[in-house]
Design a protein around this motif. Sequence first.
Motif, mmCIF file in Angstrom:
data_model
loop_
_atom_site.group_PDB
_atom_site.id
_atom_site.type_symbol
_atom_site.label_atom_id
_atom_site.label_comp_id
_atom_site.label_asym_id
_atom_site.label_seq_id
_atom_site.Cartn_x
_atom_site.Cartn_y
_atom_site.Cartn_z
ATOM 1 N N GLN A 143 0.822 -1.208 0.000
ATOM 2 C CA GLN A 143 0.000 0.000 0.000
ATOM 3 C C GLN A 143 0.860 1.263 0.000
ATOM 4 O O GLN A 143 1.891 1.310 0.676
ATOM 5 N N GLU B 15 1.867 1.054 -7.094
ATOM 6 C CA GLU B 15 1.648 0.672 -8.486
ATOM 7 C C GLU B 15 2.930 0.758 -9.305
ATOM 8 O O GLU B 15 3.284 -0.172 -10.034
ATOM 9 N N TYR C 157 -10.123 0.341 -9.406
ATOM 10 C CA TYR C 157 -10.342 0.278 -7.957
ATOM 11 C C TYR C 157 -11.414 -0.767 -7.670
ATOM 12 O O TYR C 157 -12.430 -0.824 -8.348
ATOM 13 N N ARG D 73 -7.029 -4.246 -6.391
ATOM 14 C CA ARG D 73 -6.719 -2.865 -5.996
ATOM 15 C C ARG D 73 -7.675 -2.496 -4.863
ATOM 16 O O ARG D 73 -8.747 -1.915 -5.076
ATOM 17 N N THR D 74 -7.312 -2.908 -3.679
ATOM 18 C CA THR D 74 -8.121 -2.694 -2.478
ATOM 19 C C THR D 74 -7.149 -2.452 -1.331
ATOM 20 O O THR D 74 -5.940 -2.597 -1.508
ATOM 21 N N GLY D 75 -7.677 -2.122 -0.168
ATOM 22 C CA GLY D 75 -6.794 -1.943 0.980
ATOM 23 C C GLY D 75 -7.509 -1.359 2.169
ATOM 24 O O GLY D 75 -8.731 -1.152 2.139
ATOM 25 N N GLU E 94 -4.735 4.715 1.119
ATOM 26 C CA GLU E 94 -3.833 4.981 0.004
ATOM 27 C C GLU E 94 -4.169 4.040 -1.145
ATOM 28 O O GLU E 94 -4.795 3.005 -0.959
ATOM 29 N N ASP E 95 -3.704 4.395 -2.350
ATOM 30 C CA ASP E 95 -3.779 3.458 -3.451
ATOM 31 C C ASP E 95 -2.928 2.249 -3.056
ATOM 32 O O ASP E 95 -1.947 2.386 -2.322
ATOM 33 N N GLY E 96 -3.295 1.091 -3.540
ATOM 34 C CA GLY E 96 -2.484 -0.075 -3.206
ATOM 35 C C GLY E 96 -3.193 -1.357 -3.552
ATOM 36 O O GLY E 96 -4.293 -1.348 -4.125
ATOM 37 N N PRO F 223 -9.428 9.839 1.984
ATOM 38 C CA PRO F 223 -8.614 8.769 1.386
ATOM 39 C C PRO F 223 -8.234 9.106 -0.063
ATOM 40 O O PRO F 223 -9.009 9.741 -0.776
ATOM 41 N N ARG F 224 -7.034 8.689 -0.449
ATOM 42 C CA ARG F 224 -6.603 8.897 -1.834
ATOM 43 C C ARG F 224 -6.899 7.692 -2.702
ATOM 44 O O ARG F 224 -6.881 7.776 -3.920
ATOM 45 N N ALA F 225 -7.172 6.562 -2.052
ATOM 46 C CA ALA F 225 -7.494 5.341 -2.788
ATOM 47 C C ALA F 225 -8.747 5.576 -3.618
ATOM 48 O O ALA F 225 -9.705 6.182 -3.150
#
Lengths: 371, 128
Positions: free
Chosen positions: A150, A155, A173, A190-192, A196-198, A365-367
């Motif tokens: 994450q 990526e 996502y 693409r989860t978390g 964050e993205d991750g 969140p940025r995700a």
Amino acid sequence: MEDLKRTPLFEEHVRLGAKMVPFGGWEMPIQYTSIIEEHLNVRNNVGIFDVSHMGEIELHGKDALAFADYLVTNSVKKMKDGKVKYTPMCYPDGGEVDDLFVYKLKDDFVLLVVNASNYEKDLDWVIKNKGEFDVEILGKSFEYGEVAIQGPKAEEFLKNYFEGEIPLPELGYFRSEYGTLFGKNILISRTGYTGEDGFEIYSKSEDIVEIWRAALEKGKDYNIMPAGLGARDTLRFEVAYWLYGDDIDETTNPFEAGQGFAVKLKKEKFIGKDALLKVKEEGLKRKLVGLYVSKGGIPRHGMGIFKDLEKIGYITSGNYCPSLKKIYAMGYVDIRFTDEGTKVKVKIRNRDVDAEIVKLPFLEPRAGKKK
Amino acid sequence: MGYKIPEELKYTKNDEWLKVDGEIGTVGITDYAQDKLGDIVYLEEIEKGKKIKAGETLTTIESVKAASDIYSPVSGEIVEVNEDTIKDPSIINKDPYGKGWIVKIKIENPAEIDKLMTPKEYSEYRKE
């Protein structure tokens, strides 16, 4: 003392000097160096978490998707292959059995990923509710290894090593696909749980050690660091992702927890529907809110929230937020006092500490956001 | 893992240290304590001028993981509070025996000092 389970990565944690603690029946790393350092590294670079303790329940058969749809509050029936959804799973009275991810892998194959501490309970619940559904239920937690990678550089890092049908940058996502990573067969999504993205990566239990080691070695150029459960908790808390057992449990319903987006009352049938329809009709009596505390300590789970002398709720989670450098809390509060800006008191060690109702999440969140 | 236990200090079972300088005793928490607590993020304000008895709660310290009380190793008057540590308690993680000191106490009864542990006793007490 209960026998604690160990993930396949236990030896790796010990070698890295992690502090090991009991969590949900597992002996897990709470931190390697410092919770704050690990937290900030996930926000700024990339971190790797051992989440092999998470519970995996496989549903096989022609009714796999219909059965999942009956078990959970979100609508999962029309999901495309590879789609992932977050959802509460409720009792008939609307209280939560757990919150989980539903992966639709094929028409006849659905994967439920549940909280480690709830795995046995959930598996029993799923089996108990099978009824006439044509489905085979397999508890597979010990056959899966899982890591979460994450952070904003996740990526950039993993795209060089992942091979699958779609290149990683094109994976959306809450989407998953099969492929290989460092030569091992994996399922990646693409989860978390950090905001964050991750990615979350599932492999055979015996392959996870090599994936972990390769990620730490090859991720050096991206400043990868292992991150423990401590950072996992502060990261999820800042973006106000729920923690089962603290923010949600069998006494709370998804509407008051702010999970209404994942309750589809238009579905024909699902466990808890009648009770949740009633909650919706009658309106909320209390709601999960954010609280800001400028001084006086950290509100922790179970502490009372007061307005004048009346107890109006309780704290579910509270912590120092490393990215915001401030102390916040979440708690259920009587609906009359949930407006932003309302001044309340939290009882911390028998002292009344000033708190103010603020909006959730504390950090956006940025995700899932376009880069 | 070896924790630092300076030779010139006295120690309590609750992991406070005391440095005696004439009638003034400086108080902090040990390297062991800061490591067990992890990232320290809050130290409750302490009233200067307050009289305190040995074993009474001096303040409360909180890390990301937990809250813990700090007890006074000796009786006396709090003559100085380290405001830098109150403002940024993470100093305690970085330098528990130096910049991370918490208060200075004017020691009322020097006989209490002898009841505290020597570095050797404390090291034995916290042997892992």
